[in-house]
Write a protein that holds these residues in place. Structure first.
Motif, PDB file in Angstrom:
ATOM      1  N   VAL A 209       1.121  -1.225  -0.100  1.00 12.50           N
ATOM      2  CA  VAL A 209      -0.189   0.149  -0.061  1.00 12.50           C
ATOM      3  C   VAL A 209       0.857   1.384   0.003  1.00 12.50           C
TER       4      VAL A 209
ATOM      5  N   PHE B 201      -9.573   6.745   9.459  1.00 16.43           N
ATOM      6  CA  PHE B 201      -9.813   5.925   8.331  1.00 16.43           C
ATOM      7  C   PHE B 201      -8.031   5.847   7.655  1.00 16.43           C
TER       8      PHE B 201
ATOM      9  N   ASN C  69      -6.144   3.347   9.472  1.00 12.18           N
ATOM     10  CA  ASN C  69      -6.768   2.032   9.415  1.00 12.18           C
ATOM     11  C   ASN C  69      -6.177   1.421   7.893  1.00 12.18           C
ATOM     12  N   TYR C  70      -6.147   2.520   6.905  1.00  8.09           N
ATOM     13  CA  TYR C  70      -6.038   1.795   5.579  1.00  8.09           C
ATOM     14  C   TYR C  70      -4.400   1.639   5.454  1.00  8.09           C
TER      15      TYR C  70
ATOM     16  N   ARG D 268      -3.826  -1.824   7.903  1.00 17.16           N
ATOM     17  CA  ARG D 268      -4.353  -3.132   7.544  1.00 17.16           C
ATOM     18  C   ARG D 268      -3.440  -3.996   6.669  1.00 17.16           C
TER      19      ARG D 268
END
Length: 455
Positions: free
Chosen positions: A311, A366, A369-370, A373
Protein backbone atom coordinates in the motif's frame (compact mmCIF):
# COMPACT_ATOMS: atom_id res chain seq x y z
CA UNK A 1 -35.98 85.36 -46.70
CA UNK A 2 -33.60 88.33 -46.63
CA UNK A 3 -30.03 88.24 -47.99
CA UNK A 4 -28.58 88.64 -44.46
CA UNK A 5 -30.38 85.50 -43.25
CA UNK A 6 -29.23 83.52 -46.32
CA UNK A 7 -25.61 84.53 -45.68
CA UNK A 8 -25.98 83.61 -41.99
CA UNK A 9 -27.30 80.15 -42.87
CA UNK A 10 -24.47 79.63 -45.33
CA UNK A 11 -21.89 80.44 -42.65
CA UNK A 12 -23.53 78.05 -40.19
CA UNK A 13 -23.56 75.22 -42.74
CA UNK A 14 -19.88 75.84 -43.60
CA UNK A 15 -18.89 75.71 -39.93
CA UNK A 16 -20.94 72.54 -39.39
CA UNK A 17 -19.30 70.83 -42.36
CA UNK A 18 -15.83 71.95 -41.20
CA UNK A 19 -16.37 70.58 -37.66
CA UNK A 20 -17.70 67.24 -38.99
CA UNK A 21 -14.58 66.84 -41.09
CA UNK A 22 -12.41 67.37 -38.01
CA UNK A 23 -14.34 64.67 -36.08
CA UNK A 24 -13.99 62.10 -38.82
CA UNK A 25 -10.24 61.51 -38.26
CA UNK A 26 -8.47 58.47 -39.53
CA UNK A 27 -7.42 55.66 -37.18
CA UNK A 28 -3.81 56.60 -37.78
CA UNK A 29 -4.45 60.17 -36.60
CA UNK A 30 -6.18 58.89 -33.48
CA UNK A 31 -3.27 56.57 -32.69
CA UNK A 32 -0.74 59.37 -33.15
CA UNK A 33 -2.67 61.59 -30.74
CA UNK A 34 -2.92 58.75 -28.20
CA UNK A 35 0.85 58.13 -28.33
CA UNK A 36 1.52 61.86 -28.07
CA UNK A 37 -0.63 62.18 -24.94
CA UNK A 38 0.84 59.03 -23.38
CA UNK A 39 4.40 60.28 -23.99
CA UNK A 40 3.54 63.66 -22.50
CA UNK A 41 1.99 62.29 -19.30
CA UNK A 42 4.59 59.53 -18.88
CA UNK A 43 7.41 62.06 -19.21
CA UNK A 44 5.78 64.25 -16.58
CA UNK A 45 5.38 61.27 -14.25
CA UNK A 46 8.98 60.09 -14.67
CA UNK A 47 10.82 63.38 -14.34
CA UNK A 48 8.60 66.36 -14.85
CA UNK A 49 8.06 69.26 -12.52
CA UNK A 50 4.84 67.76 -11.17
CA UNK A 51 6.66 64.69 -9.76
CA UNK A 52 5.99 64.13 -6.06
CA UNK A 53 8.85 65.45 -3.91
CA UNK A 54 8.78 62.33 -1.70
CA UNK A 55 10.23 60.31 -4.62
CA UNK A 56 13.60 61.96 -3.98
CA UNK A 57 13.72 60.43 -0.48
CA UNK A 58 12.84 56.85 -1.48
CA UNK A 59 15.92 54.88 -2.60
CA UNK A 60 15.66 52.73 -5.68
CA UNK A 61 14.95 49.14 -4.64
CA UNK A 62 14.12 47.40 -7.90
CA UNK A 63 16.57 46.77 -10.71
CA UNK A 64 15.24 44.95 -13.73
CA UNK A 65 17.23 41.92 -14.83
CA UNK A 66 18.45 42.07 -18.45
CA UNK A 67 16.33 40.12 -20.92
CA UNK A 68 17.86 37.20 -22.86
CA UNK A 69 18.25 39.30 -26.00
CA UNK A 70 19.99 42.14 -24.12
CA UNK A 71 23.45 40.63 -24.53
CA UNK A 72 25.39 43.79 -23.74
CA UNK A 73 23.51 44.38 -20.48
CA UNK A 74 24.00 40.75 -19.47
CA UNK A 75 27.75 40.98 -20.10
CA UNK A 76 27.92 44.22 -18.13
CA UNK A 77 26.07 42.60 -15.22
CA UNK A 78 28.38 39.56 -15.23
CA UNK A 79 31.53 41.69 -15.34
CA UNK A 80 30.33 44.02 -12.57
CA UNK A 81 29.45 41.02 -10.35
CA UNK A 82 32.87 39.47 -10.99
CA UNK A 83 34.62 42.74 -10.07
CA UNK A 84 32.46 43.06 -6.94
CA UNK A 85 33.27 39.50 -5.80
CA UNK A 86 36.99 40.05 -6.46
CA UNK A 87 36.90 43.20 -4.34
CA UNK A 88 35.14 41.33 -1.53
CA UNK A 89 37.69 38.54 -1.78
CA UNK A 90 40.58 41.03 -1.41
CA UNK A 91 38.96 42.36 1.78
CA UNK A 92 39.35 38.96 3.47
CA UNK A 93 42.34 38.01 5.63
CA UNK A 94 44.91 35.84 3.87
CA UNK A 95 47.09 33.19 5.57
CA UNK A 96 49.93 35.61 6.30
CA UNK A 97 47.56 38.13 7.90
CA UNK A 98 45.95 35.39 10.00
CA UNK A 99 49.38 34.30 11.23
CA UNK A 100 50.21 37.89 12.12
CA UNK A 101 46.93 38.19 14.03
CA UNK A 102 47.72 35.05 16.02
CA UNK A 103 51.17 36.39 16.84
CA UNK A 104 49.70 39.69 18.13
CA UNK A 105 47.05 37.90 20.21
CA UNK A 106 49.66 35.60 21.75
CA UNK A 107 51.93 38.56 22.50
CA UNK A 108 49.14 40.40 24.35
CA UNK A 109 47.80 37.50 26.43
CA UNK A 110 46.99 38.33 30.03
CA UNK A 111 47.99 36.00 32.88
CA UNK A 112 46.93 33.85 34.64
CA UNK A 113 46.00 31.21 32.09
CA UNK A 114 42.65 29.45 32.44
CA UNK A 115 43.84 25.86 32.54
CA UNK A 116 45.71 25.51 29.24
CA UNK A 117 43.83 28.41 27.60
CA UNK A 118 45.65 31.69 26.93
CA UNK A 119 43.37 34.62 27.82
CA UNK A 120 43.10 38.29 26.87
CA UNK A 121 41.26 41.19 28.54
CA UNK A 122 39.31 43.97 26.85
CA UNK A 123 42.08 46.60 26.98
CA UNK A 124 44.60 44.28 25.34
CA UNK A 125 41.90 43.16 22.91
CA UNK A 126 41.48 46.77 21.71
CA UNK A 127 45.27 47.24 21.43
CA UNK A 128 45.54 44.19 19.19
CA UNK A 129 42.68 45.57 17.10
CA UNK A 130 44.59 48.82 16.51
CA UNK A 131 47.77 46.98 15.48
CA UNK A 132 46.14 44.25 13.38
CA UNK A 133 45.13 46.53 10.50
CA UNK A 134 41.98 47.72 8.73
CA UNK A 135 40.87 44.24 7.59
CA UNK A 136 40.61 43.06 11.20
CA UNK A 137 38.68 46.08 12.47
CA UNK A 138 35.29 44.37 12.11
CA UNK A 139 36.31 41.62 14.59
CA UNK A 140 37.51 43.90 17.39
CA UNK A 141 34.19 45.22 18.67
CA UNK A 142 32.54 45.16 22.08
CA UNK A 143 29.78 42.96 20.66
CA UNK A 144 32.20 40.24 19.52
CA UNK A 145 34.04 40.39 22.85
CA UNK A 146 30.76 40.06 24.79
CA UNK A 147 29.72 37.07 22.65
CA UNK A 148 32.85 35.18 23.67
CA UNK A 149 32.70 35.92 27.41
CA UNK A 150 32.42 32.61 29.20
CA UNK A 151 32.36 33.24 32.94
CA UNK A 152 36.04 34.10 33.42
CA UNK A 153 36.43 35.73 36.89
CA UNK A 154 38.67 38.45 35.39
CA UNK A 155 36.28 39.23 32.51
CA UNK A 156 38.66 37.86 29.87
CA UNK A 157 38.04 35.77 26.75
CA UNK A 158 39.94 32.82 25.33
CA UNK A 159 42.43 33.75 22.60
CA UNK A 160 41.87 30.41 20.87
CA UNK A 161 38.07 30.86 20.85
CA UNK A 162 38.42 34.36 19.40
CA UNK A 163 40.88 33.19 16.73
CA UNK A 164 38.57 30.29 15.79
CA UNK A 165 35.71 32.81 15.54
CA UNK A 166 37.76 34.92 13.11
CA UNK A 167 38.76 31.84 11.10
CA UNK A 168 35.13 30.71 10.87
CA UNK A 169 34.00 34.15 9.69
CA UNK A 170 36.71 34.28 7.04
CA UNK A 171 35.83 30.76 5.88
CA UNK A 172 32.13 31.66 5.64
CA UNK A 173 32.87 34.74 3.54
CA UNK A 174 35.27 32.80 1.30
CA UNK A 175 32.66 30.08 0.79
CA UNK A 176 29.94 32.66 0.15
CA UNK A 177 32.07 34.27 -2.54
CA UNK A 178 32.93 30.86 -4.01
CA UNK A 179 29.25 29.86 -4.21
CA UNK A 180 28.26 33.28 -5.60
CA UNK A 181 30.55 32.69 -8.58
CA UNK A 182 28.15 29.91 -9.63
CA UNK A 183 25.04 32.04 -9.08
CA UNK A 184 24.33 32.72 -12.76
CA UNK A 185 21.23 34.84 -12.10
CA UNK A 186 22.99 36.87 -9.40
CA UNK A 187 19.96 36.71 -7.11
CA UNK A 188 21.49 34.88 -4.11
CA UNK A 189 20.20 31.47 -5.20
CA UNK A 190 21.76 28.37 -6.72
CA UNK A 191 19.81 26.27 -9.17
CA UNK A 192 20.37 22.53 -9.38
CA UNK A 193 22.72 22.90 -12.37
CA UNK A 194 24.68 25.65 -10.55
CA UNK A 195 25.25 23.46 -7.49
CA UNK A 196 26.17 20.51 -9.71
CA UNK A 197 28.89 22.61 -11.37
CA UNK A 198 30.17 23.77 -7.97
CA UNK A 199 30.47 20.23 -6.57
CA UNK A 200 31.93 18.84 -9.82
CA UNK A 201 34.74 21.40 -9.72
CA UNK A 202 35.20 20.80 -5.97
CA UNK A 203 35.86 17.04 -6.35
CA UNK A 204 39.58 17.35 -7.30
CA UNK A 205 40.21 19.40 -4.12
CA UNK A 206 38.85 16.67 -1.81
CA UNK A 207 41.52 14.00 -1.09
CA UNK A 208 38.92 11.55 0.25
CA UNK A 209 37.39 11.37 -3.25
CA UNK A 210 40.67 10.65 -5.05
CA UNK A 211 39.68 7.02 -5.52
CA UNK A 212 36.50 7.81 -7.45
CA UNK A 213 36.56 6.94 -11.14
CA UNK A 214 35.66 9.79 -13.47
CA UNK A 215 32.85 7.70 -14.94
CA UNK A 216 31.18 7.83 -11.49
CA UNK A 217 31.47 11.62 -11.11
CA UNK A 218 28.02 12.35 -12.55
CA UNK A 219 26.37 9.87 -10.16
CA UNK A 220 28.37 11.24 -7.22
CA UNK A 221 27.36 14.82 -8.04
CA UNK A 222 23.71 13.79 -8.36
CA UNK A 223 23.89 11.98 -5.00
CA UNK A 224 25.46 14.99 -3.27
CA UNK A 225 23.16 17.61 -4.82
CA UNK A 226 20.00 15.68 -3.93
CA UNK A 227 20.72 15.99 -0.21
CA UNK A 228 20.95 19.77 -0.47
CA UNK A 229 17.73 20.07 -2.46
CA UNK A 230 15.76 17.47 -0.49
CA UNK A 231 16.29 19.27 2.82
CA UNK A 232 16.73 22.92 1.74
CA UNK A 233 14.10 23.11 -1.01
CA UNK A 234 10.97 21.55 0.58
CA UNK A 235 8.64 23.45 -1.80
CA UNK A 236 10.57 22.05 -4.80
CA UNK A 237 11.18 25.46 -6.39
CA UNK A 238 14.36 24.22 -8.06
CA UNK A 239 16.64 26.71 -6.29
CA UNK A 240 18.26 27.16 -2.86
CA UNK A 241 19.35 30.31 -1.05
CA UNK A 242 23.11 30.55 -0.67
CA UNK A 243 22.49 31.72 2.91
CA UNK A 244 20.65 28.45 3.64
CA UNK A 245 23.55 26.41 2.23
CA UNK A 246 25.97 28.25 4.52
CA UNK A 247 23.69 27.95 7.56
CA UNK A 248 23.23 24.16 7.36
CA UNK A 249 25.91 21.58 8.19
CA UNK A 250 25.94 19.89 4.76
CA UNK A 251 28.75 22.03 3.37
CA UNK A 252 30.84 21.28 6.49
CA UNK A 253 30.27 17.55 5.88
CA UNK A 254 31.28 17.92 2.24
CA UNK A 255 34.42 19.94 2.97
CA UNK A 256 35.33 17.51 5.77
CA UNK A 257 36.50 15.27 2.92
CA UNK A 258 39.60 17.52 2.64
CA UNK A 259 40.92 15.72 5.71
CA UNK A 260 43.25 12.99 4.44
CA UNK A 261 43.11 11.17 7.80
CA UNK A 262 39.32 11.05 8.14
CA UNK A 263 38.33 7.96 10.16
CA UNK A 264 36.38 5.08 8.63
CA UNK A 265 33.48 5.70 11.02
CA UNK A 266 33.27 9.36 9.98
CA UNK A 267 33.27 8.38 6.32
CA UNK A 268 30.47 5.85 6.78
CA UNK A 269 28.26 8.38 8.56
CA UNK A 270 28.97 11.13 6.01
CA UNK A 271 26.49 11.12 3.10
CA UNK A 272 29.06 12.84 0.85
CA UNK A 273 31.91 10.37 1.37
CA UNK A 274 32.94 7.97 -1.38
CA UNK A 275 31.92 4.82 0.60
CA UNK A 276 28.46 6.30 1.31
CA UNK A 277 27.85 7.36 -2.30
CA UNK A 278 29.00 3.97 -3.59
CA UNK A 279 26.77 2.21 -1.04
CA UNK A 280 23.66 4.10 -2.15
CA UNK A 281 24.40 3.66 -5.85
CA UNK A 282 25.28 -0.01 -5.30
CA UNK A 283 21.93 -0.62 -3.60
CA UNK A 284 20.19 0.98 -6.58
CA UNK A 285 22.02 -1.30 -9.02
CA UNK A 286 21.25 -4.38 -6.91
CA UNK A 287 17.54 -3.54 -6.87
CA UNK A 288 17.52 -3.02 -10.66
CA UNK A 289 17.15 -6.69 -11.62
CA UNK A 290 16.27 -6.08 -15.28
CA UNK A 291 19.23 -3.64 -15.67
CA UNK A 292 17.22 -0.98 -17.47
CA UNK A 293 18.48 1.80 -15.19
CA UNK A 294 15.06 2.26 -13.55
CA UNK A 295 13.20 0.66 -10.63
CA UNK A 296 9.74 -0.82 -10.87
CA UNK A 297 7.50 -1.13 -7.81
CA UNK A 298 8.35 -4.83 -7.55
CA UNK A 299 12.08 -4.07 -7.62
CA UNK A 300 11.75 -1.30 -5.01
CA UNK A 301 9.79 -3.64 -2.71
CA UNK A 302 13.10 -5.38 -1.87
CA UNK A 303 14.55 -2.13 -0.47
CA UNK A 304 16.10 -2.44 3.01
CA UNK A 305 14.66 -5.43 4.85
CA UNK A 306 12.01 -5.91 2.15
CA UNK A 307 9.17 -5.27 4.61
CA UNK A 308 7.66 -2.04 3.24
CA UNK A 309 3.95 -2.57 2.58
CA UNK A 310 2.47 -2.73 -0.92
CA UNK A 311 0.00 0.00 0.00
CA UNK A 312 2.81 2.40 0.87
CA UNK A 313 4.78 1.53 -2.28
CA UNK A 314 1.64 2.14 -4.35
CA UNK A 315 1.47 5.64 -2.90
CA UNK A 316 5.17 6.21 -3.67
CA UNK A 317 4.57 5.48 -7.35
CA UNK A 318 1.38 7.55 -7.40
CA UNK A 319 2.92 10.69 -5.90
CA UNK A 320 6.58 10.64 -7.00
CA UNK A 321 7.93 11.42 -10.44
CA UNK A 322 8.17 8.23 -12.51
CA UNK A 323 8.79 7.35 -16.15
CA UNK A 324 6.35 4.80 -17.54
CA UNK A 325 5.71 3.66 -13.99
CA UNK A 326 9.40 3.28 -13.09
CA UNK A 327 11.62 5.31 -10.77
CA UNK A 328 14.93 6.91 -11.81
CA UNK A 329 18.01 7.40 -9.63
CA UNK A 330 17.18 10.97 -8.64
CA UNK A 331 13.71 10.02 -7.38
CA UNK A 332 15.23 7.01 -5.62
CA UNK A 333 17.62 9.31 -3.76
CA UNK A 334 14.70 11.34 -2.39
CA UNK A 335 13.09 8.07 -1.28
CA UNK A 336 16.28 6.93 0.50
CA UNK A 337 16.86 10.33 2.16
CA UNK A 338 13.29 10.31 3.50
CA UNK A 339 13.46 6.79 4.94
CA UNK A 340 16.96 7.17 6.39
CA UNK A 341 16.15 10.50 8.10
CA UNK A 342 12.61 9.98 9.41
CA UNK A 343 13.14 12.28 12.38
CA UNK A 344 13.80 15.28 10.11
CA UNK A 345 10.89 17.61 9.19
CA UNK A 346 11.69 17.42 5.45
CA UNK A 347 11.60 13.60 5.56
CA UNK A 348 8.35 13.62 7.56
CA UNK A 349 6.85 16.01 5.01
CA UNK A 350 7.74 13.54 2.23
CA UNK A 351 6.21 10.57 4.09
CA UNK A 352 3.18 12.55 5.30
CA UNK A 353 2.31 13.47 1.72
CA UNK A 354 2.20 9.75 0.88
CA UNK A 355 0.07 8.91 3.92
CA UNK A 356 -2.36 11.78 3.25
CA UNK A 357 -4.19 10.01 0.42
CA UNK A 358 -7.01 12.55 0.12
CA UNK A 359 -4.76 15.63 0.34
CA UNK A 360 -6.70 16.92 3.33
CA UNK A 361 -3.65 18.07 5.26
CA UNK A 362 -4.27 15.64 8.11
CA UNK A 363 -4.50 11.92 8.91
CA UNK A 364 -7.77 10.64 10.33
CA UNK A 365 -8.72 7.21 11.66
CA UNK A 366 -9.63 6.03 8.14
CA UNK A 367 -6.13 6.83 6.79
CA UNK A 368 -4.41 5.15 9.74
CA UNK A 369 -6.60 2.05 9.33
CA UNK A 370 -5.98 1.94 5.57
CA UNK A 371 -2.21 1.74 6.00
CA UNK A 372 -2.16 -0.43 9.11
CA UNK A 373 -4.39 -3.02 7.47
CA UNK A 374 -1.46 -3.77 5.12
CA UNK A 375 0.75 -4.37 8.20
CA UNK A 376 -1.87 -6.80 9.54
CA UNK A 377 -1.92 -8.63 6.18
CA UNK A 378 1.87 -9.01 6.27
CA UNK A 379 1.69 -10.35 9.82
CA UNK A 380 -0.75 -13.03 8.69
CA UNK A 381 1.59 -14.01 5.82
CA UNK A 382 4.38 -14.51 8.37
CA UNK A 383 2.12 -16.65 10.58
CA UNK A 384 1.78 -13.99 13.28
CA UNK A 385 -1.38 -13.00 15.11
CA UNK A 386 -2.47 -9.55 13.81
CA UNK A 387 -2.52 -6.77 16.39
CA UNK A 388 -5.81 -4.93 16.92
CA UNK A 389 -6.01 -1.65 15.00
CA UNK A 390 -7.94 0.01 17.85
CA UNK A 391 -5.00 -0.57 20.20
CA UNK A 392 -2.49 0.79 17.69
CA UNK A 393 -4.71 3.79 16.87
CA UNK A 394 -5.00 4.71 20.56
CA UNK A 395 -1.23 4.41 21.02
CA UNK A 396 -0.54 6.63 18.00
CA UNK A 397 -2.89 9.37 19.22
CA UNK A 398 -1.44 9.10 22.74
CA UNK A 399 2.10 9.48 21.36
CA UNK A 400 1.36 12.39 19.06
CA UNK A 401 -1.15 14.27 21.24
CA UNK A 402 -2.59 16.25 18.29
CA UNK A 403 -4.38 19.56 18.80
CA UNK A 404 -7.50 18.04 17.24
CA UNK A 405 -8.21 14.68 18.95
CA UNK A 406 -9.50 13.21 15.66
CA UNK A 407 -6.85 14.50 13.22
CA UNK A 408 -3.06 14.31 13.04
CA UNK A 409 -1.32 17.04 11.04
CA UNK A 410 2.26 17.20 9.84
CA UNK A 411 2.96 19.86 12.45
CA UNK A 412 1.61 17.52 15.16
CA UNK A 413 4.08 14.81 14.05
CA UNK A 414 7.01 17.24 14.03
CA UNK A 415 6.12 18.81 17.38
CA UNK A 416 5.63 15.46 19.11
CA UNK A 417 9.05 14.14 17.99
CA UNK A 418 7.27 10.83 17.35
CA UNK A 419 6.91 11.17 13.58
CA UNK A 420 9.57 8.55 12.84
CA UNK A 421 7.90 5.99 15.12
CA UNK A 422 4.40 6.64 13.72
CA UNK A 423 5.58 6.40 10.11
CA UNK A 424 7.48 3.15 10.84
CA UNK A 425 4.37 1.61 12.43
CA UNK A 426 2.25 2.42 9.35
CA UNK A 427 4.56 1.61 6.41
CA UNK A 428 7.09 -1.03 7.48
CA UNK A 429 6.44 -4.41 9.13
CA UNK A 430 9.98 -4.49 10.50
CA UNK A 431 9.50 -1.00 11.94
CA UNK A 432 6.22 -2.04 13.57
CA UNK A 433 7.78 -5.22 14.97
CA UNK A 434 10.65 -3.17 16.46
CA UNK A 435 8.17 -0.82 18.11
CA UNK A 436 5.94 -3.65 19.37
CA UNK A 437 8.91 -5.49 20.93
CA UNK A 438 10.79 -2.43 22.16
CA UNK A 439 10.69 -3.51 25.82
CA UNK A 440 12.11 -6.96 25.02
CA UNK A 441 14.87 -5.43 22.87
CA UNK A 442 15.83 -2.98 25.64
CA UNK A 443 15.94 -5.84 28.18
CA UNK A 444 18.18 -7.89 25.85
CA UNK A 445 20.52 -4.91 25.40
CA UNK A 446 20.77 -4.50 29.16
CA UNK A 447 21.53 -8.21 29.61
CA UNK A 448 24.26 -8.00 26.96
CA UNK A 449 25.78 -4.99 28.71
CA UNK A 450 25.77 -6.83 32.04
CA UNK A 451 27.51 -9.85 30.49
CA UNK A 452 30.21 -7.59 29.05
CA UNK A 453 30.72 -5.91 32.41
CA UNK A 454 31.09 -9.29 34.16
CA UNK A 455 33.78 -10.36 31.74
Amino acid sequence: MSNDKVIQWKELLKRRLASSKRVERTEEEKKEEEISLFTKYYTEWRGGQKRDSSYKNIPRFYYRLPAEDEVLLQKLREESRAVFLQRKSRELLDNEELQNLWFLLDKHQVLPMAGEEAMINYDSFLKVGEKAGAKCKQFFTARVYAKLLNGDPYGRISIMQFFNYVMRKVWLHQTRIGLSLYDVAGQGYLRESDLENYILELIPTLPQLDGLEKSFYSFYVCTAVRKFFFFLDPLRTGKIKIQDILACSFLDDLLELRDEELSKESQESNWFSAPSALRVYGQYLNLDKDHNGMLSKEELSRYGTGTLTDVFLDRVYQECLTYDGEMDYKTYLDFVLALENRKEPAALQYIFKLLDMENKGYLNVFALNYFFRAIQDQMKLHGQEPVSFQDVKDEIFDMVKPKDPYKITLQDLVTSSQGDTVSSILIDLNGFWTYENREVLVANDNDSSSDLDDT
